[in-house]
Design an enzyme around this catalytic site. Structure first.
Site, PDB file in Angstrom:
ATOM      1  N   SER A  90       0.810  -1.211   0.000  1.00  0.00           N
ATOM      2  CA  SER A  90       0.000   0.000   0.000  1.00  0.00           C
ATOM      3  C   SER A  90       0.847   1.265   0.000  1.00  0.00           C
ATOM      4  CB  SER A  90      -0.917   0.016   1.229  1.00  0.00           C
ATOM      5  OG  SER A  90      -0.140   0.012   2.416  1.00  0.00           O
ATOM      6  N   HIS A 111      -2.099  -3.852  -5.444  1.00  0.00           N
ATOM      7  CA  HIS A 111      -2.533  -3.454  -4.109  1.00  0.00           C
ATOM      8  C   HIS A 111      -4.008  -3.765  -3.895  1.00  0.00           C
ATOM      9  CE1 HIS A 111      -3.552   0.003  -1.138  1.00  0.00           C
ATOM     10  NE2 HIS A 111      -3.370  -1.145  -0.502  1.00  0.00           N
ATOM     11  N   ASN A 161      -4.690   6.287  -1.658  1.00  0.00           N
ATOM     12  CA  ASN A 161      -4.119   6.983  -0.498  1.00  0.00           C
ATOM     13  C   ASN A 161      -3.684   8.400  -0.847  1.00  0.00           C
ATOM     14  OD1 ASN A 161      -4.479   4.928   1.356  1.00  0.00           O
ATOM     15  ND2 ASN A 161      -2.539   3.955   0.857  1.00  0.00           N
TER      16      ASN A 161
END
Length: 205
Positions: A90, A111, A161
């Site tokens: 990640s 991921h 993210n």
């Protein structure tokens, strides 16, 4: 195939698979017979011998760069030269992990999001030396699992993210300025597709 370095890891993996499949049976989404067939298709192993003919390998060890570098380099030596090797990470740069490999063109990031069995999104991360074929085969693999693959460039945070953390930063700043946290949370849920942030269970939907 499921490889680990110790019996304890194998037992844990099989137990988790059994638990998830049992829930599907309880909900009427899977028959006990199909559950048994699915579990029987999992080949647990402590060595690489059963992996000599694989098409794709997904490394999913602890999120530690040194550990991943060692495992990836070792795995590459035991799989076919044309097999695709992926890392489920990640946050670790795929370009950095590729430095330990002899065939970086066959390597990319893959991921998965937690919980993996429920979350459909998969980020397929392309490093500078990753080939188009490696990306295409990895995306096809993700699609075959019923996932929704998105191809992203190797950069800090990848895609999700990279988008998510600015929202968190904005959330914290609004609280510092005296905003009502429940109102902010509701707005984030409605407009950002995130819920519920305050509980620590943020997810895309």
């Amino acid at each position: 195939m499921m490889k680990d370095i110790a019996d304890a890891g194998i037992h844990l993996g099989l137990a988790e698979a059994t638990k998830l499949l049992s829930k599907q049976v309880e909900k009427g989404r899977m028959s006990p017979a199909l559950m048994g067939e699915t579990l029987n298709r999992i080949t647990p192993t402590l060595n690489y011998e059963p992996m000599k003919d694989v098409d794709i390998v997904v490394e999913a060890v602890v999120e530690n760069p040194k550990v991943k570098l060692a495992v990836l380099a070792e795995a590459e030596k035991h799989i076919p030269a044309d097999a695709i090797l992926c890392s489920n990470t990640s946050s670790i740069r795929i370009t950095y992990l590729a430095e330990c490999l002899q065939r970086p063109e066959n390597f990319c990031g893959m991921h998965f999001f937690n919980p993996v069995h429920a979350m459909p999104l998969v980020e397929v991360i392309r490093a500078p030396k990753t080939s188009d074929e490696a990306i295409a085969r990895t995306v096809a693999f993700a699609n075959a699992m019923g996932k929704k693959a998105i191809v992203v460039k190797d950069c800090p945070g990848f895609l999700v993210n990279r988008v998510l953390f600015p929202y968190f930063a904005g959330f914290v700043q609004l609280l510092k300025e005296g905003a009502d946290f429940q109102q902010v949370d509701k707005v984030m849920e409605k407009w950002a597709g995130l819920w519920p942030c305050l509980s620590g269970r943020c997810r895309w939907h």
